[in-house]
Motif scaffolding. Structure first.
Motif, PDB file in Angstrom:
ATOM      1  N   ILE A  66       0.844  -1.207   0.000  1.00  0.00           N
ATOM      2  CA  ILE A  66       0.000   0.000   0.000  1.00  0.00           C
ATOM      3  C   ILE A  66       0.873   1.249   0.000  1.00  0.00           C
ATOM      4  CG2 ILE A  66      -1.579   1.370   1.424  1.00  0.00           C
ATOM      5  CD1 ILE A  66      -2.982  -1.270   2.150  1.00  0.00           C
ATOM      6  N   LYS A  67       1.876   1.275   0.845  1.00  0.00           N
ATOM      7  CA  LYS A  67       2.776   2.435   0.905  1.00  0.00           C
ATOM      8  C   LYS A  67       3.500   2.635  -0.423  1.00  0.00           C
ATOM      9  CE  LYS A  67       3.309   2.158   5.871  1.00  0.00           C
ATOM     10  NZ  LYS A  67       4.119   1.682   6.988  1.00  0.00           N
ATOM     11  N   ARG A  68       3.925   1.529  -1.029  1.00  0.00           N
ATOM     12  CA  ARG A  68       4.617   1.620  -2.323  1.00  0.00           C
ATOM     13  C   ARG A  68       3.677   2.150  -3.394  1.00  0.00           C
ATOM     14  NH1 ARG A  68       4.084  -1.757  -6.088  1.00  0.00           N
ATOM     15  NH2 ARG A  68       3.537  -3.510  -4.755  1.00  0.00           N
ATOM     16  N   CYS A  69       2.456   1.631  -3.436  1.00  0.00           N
ATOM     17  CA  CYS A  69       1.488   2.075  -4.444  1.00  0.00           C
ATOM     18  C   CYS A  69       1.137   3.552  -4.268  1.00  0.00           C
ATOM     19  CB  CYS A  69       0.223   1.219  -4.376  1.00  0.00           C
ATOM     20  SG  CYS A  69       0.430  -0.430  -5.068  1.00  0.00           S
ATOM     21  N   GLU A  70       0.981   3.981  -3.034  1.00  0.00           N
ATOM     22  CA  GLU A  70       0.689   5.396  -2.788  1.00  0.00           C
ATOM     23  C   GLU A  70       1.876   6.269  -3.188  1.00  0.00           C
ATOM     24  OE1 GLU A  70      -0.498   5.234   1.348  1.00  0.00           O
ATOM     25  OE2 GLU A  70      -2.619   5.272   0.778  1.00  0.00           O
ATOM     26  N   ARG A  71       3.072   5.829  -2.840  1.00  0.00           N
ATOM     27  CA  ARG A  71       4.291   6.582  -3.158  1.00  0.00           C
ATOM     28  C   ARG A  71       4.500   6.689  -4.672  1.00  0.00           C
ATOM     29  NH1 ARG A  71       7.387   3.539  -0.311  1.00  0.00           N
ATOM     30  NH2 ARG A  71       8.100   2.218  -1.995  1.00  0.00           N
ATOM     31  N   GLU A  72       4.165   5.610  -5.392  1.00  0.00           N
ATOM     32  CA  GLU A  72       4.375   5.589  -6.846  1.00  0.00           C
ATOM     33  C   GLU A  72       3.122   5.985  -7.618  1.00  0.00           C
ATOM     34  OE1 GLU A  72       6.195   1.819  -7.804  1.00  0.00           O
ATOM     35  OE2 GLU A  72       7.739   2.087  -6.271  1.00  0.00           O
ATOM     36  N   ASN A  73       2.119   6.476  -6.907  1.00  0.00           N
ATOM     37  CA  ASN A  73       0.887   7.008  -7.503  1.00  0.00           C
ATOM     38  C   ASN A  73       0.103   6.004  -8.351  1.00  0.00           C
ATOM     39  OD1 ASN A  73       1.081   9.621  -6.362  1.00  0.00           O
ATOM     40  ND2 ASN A  73       2.679  10.095  -7.856  1.00  0.00           N
ATOM     41  N   TYR A  74       0.061   4.749  -7.918  1.00  0.00           N
ATOM     42  CA  TYR A  74      -0.809   3.782  -8.589  1.00  0.00           C
ATOM     43  C   TYR A  74      -2.235   4.035  -8.116  1.00  0.00           C
ATOM     44  CZ  TYR A  74       3.346   1.229 -10.050  1.00  0.00           C
ATOM     45  OH  TYR A  74       4.537   0.875 -10.630  1.00  0.00           O
ATOM     46  N   ASP A  75      -3.198   3.775  -8.984  1.00  0.00           N
ATOM     47  CA  ASP A  75      -4.587   4.038  -8.608  1.00  0.00           C
ATOM     48  C   ASP A  75      -5.267   2.853  -7.938  1.00  0.00           C
ATOM     49  OD1 ASP A  75      -4.741   2.453 -10.875  1.00  0.00           O
ATOM     50  OD2 ASP A  75      -6.350   3.606 -11.809  1.00  0.00           O
ATOM     51  N   HIS A  76      -4.626   1.658  -8.015  1.00  0.00           N
ATOM     52  CA  HIS A  76      -5.247   0.485  -7.409  1.00  0.00           C
ATOM     53  C   HIS A  76      -4.191  -0.552  -7.027  1.00  0.00           C
ATOM     54  CE1 HIS A  76      -4.631  -1.173 -11.436  1.00  0.00           C
ATOM     55  NE2 HIS A  76      -4.769  -2.358 -10.873  1.00  0.00           N
ATOM     56  N   LEU A  77      -4.646  -1.517  -6.251  1.00  0.00           N
ATOM     57  CA  LEU A  77      -3.831  -2.671  -5.867  1.00  0.00           C
ATOM     58  C   LEU A  77      -4.764  -3.859  -5.761  1.00  0.00           C
ATOM     59  CD1 LEU A  77      -1.145  -3.957  -4.789  1.00  0.00           C
ATOM     60  CD2 LEU A  77      -1.925  -3.295  -2.501  1.00  0.00           C
ATOM     61  N   ILE A  78      -4.406  -4.943  -6.417  1.00  0.00           N
ATOM     62  CA  ILE A  78      -5.153  -6.194  -6.286  1.00  0.00           C
ATOM     63  C   ILE A  78      -4.381  -7.076  -5.308  1.00  0.00           C
ATOM     64  CG2 ILE A  78      -5.964  -8.290  -7.441  1.00  0.00           C
ATOM     65  CD1 ILE A  78      -6.191  -6.546 -10.020  1.00  0.00           C
ATOM     66  N   ILE A  79      -5.066  -7.481  -4.246  1.00  0.00           N
ATOM     67  CA  ILE A  79      -4.455  -8.323  -3.229  1.00  0.00           C
ATOM     68  C   ILE A  79      -5.088  -9.706  -3.337  1.00  0.00           C
ATOM     69  CG2 ILE A  79      -4.014  -8.652  -0.779  1.00  0.00           C
ATOM     70  CD1 ILE A  79      -4.513  -5.606  -0.444  1.00  0.00           C
ATOM     71  N   ILE A  80      -4.283 -10.687  -3.702  1.00  0.00           N
ATOM     72  CA  ILE A  80      -4.761 -12.060  -3.812  1.00  0.00           C
ATOM     73  C   ILE A  80      -4.617 -12.719  -2.445  1.00  0.00           C
ATOM     74  CG2 ILE A  80      -4.482 -14.289  -4.968  1.00  0.00           C
ATOM     75  CD1 ILE A  80      -3.122 -12.659  -7.291  1.00  0.00           C
ATOM     76  N   VAL A  81      -5.759 -12.981  -1.818  1.00  0.00           N
ATOM     77  CA  VAL A  81      -5.760 -13.559  -0.470  1.00  0.00           C
ATOM     78  C   VAL A  81      -6.182 -15.027  -0.475  1.00  0.00           C
ATOM     79  CG1 VAL A  81      -6.126 -11.394   0.752  1.00  0.00           C
ATOM     80  CG2 VAL A  81      -8.097 -12.684  -0.068  1.00  0.00           C
TER      81      VAL A  81
END
Length: 153
Positions: free
Chosen positions: A93-108
């Motif tokens: 999450i921190k990486r995605c926010e820092r790199e300005n990604y608009d989403h993250l898919i988390i495979i649980v």
């Protein structure tokens, strides 16, 4: 994977040794042998440290294997314990926010390999993600996933 299984089994063996030391320490203490109790307690701590080291190695190994070649907006948590997975999600999450990604898919996963087929990972990660300023959609793009959109919390 045999390496993952080997590491988790070694961790399990250390946990059993730790538990045995702690149980014997308790008995020694109850019998008035504080010196032996302390010695066994220290041995238990050593086994606990070794168990944690093996579990960390297993987690690092399987996470790297499962996420090799994946998009930076997707992580696979299969094979991780809740605590291990939580740390990886926080990092992602921190990486995605820092790199300005608009989403993250988390495979649980669906919890099919959990005791009684009751998922532990999905609800824990869902609770974790809800603490951030994000919108979370469970079961997207499939039932074993969480779709996280940044800036829409």
């Amino acid at each position: 994977d045999s390496e993952y299984t080997r590491l988790r089994e070694m961790a399990h063996q250390e946990a059993e040794k730790r538990n045995d030391c702690y149980a014997r320490s308790k008995v020694a203490y109850q019998n008035g042998d504080g010196g032996l109790a302390k010695q066994l307690s220290n041995q238990g701590h050593q086994h606990d440290n070794t168990m944690n080291r093996y579990n960390n190695q297993a987690a690092d190994y399987i996470y790297k294997l499962k996420n090799q070649g994946r998009s930076p907006t997707e992580i696979d948590l299969h094979g991780l314990f809740v605590k291990e997975a939580s740390a990886r999600v926080e990092e992602a999450i921190k990486r995605c926010e820092r790199e300005n990604y608009d989403h993250l898919i988390i495979i649980v996963g669906k919890g099919l390999h959990s005791t009684g087929n009751i998922a532990k990972l999905k609800p824990a990660i869902l609770d974790l993600v809800k603490r951030y300023n994000v919108h979370v959609e469970p079961n997207k793009p499939n039932p074993g996933c969480l779709f996280v959109e940044f800036g829409k919390g």
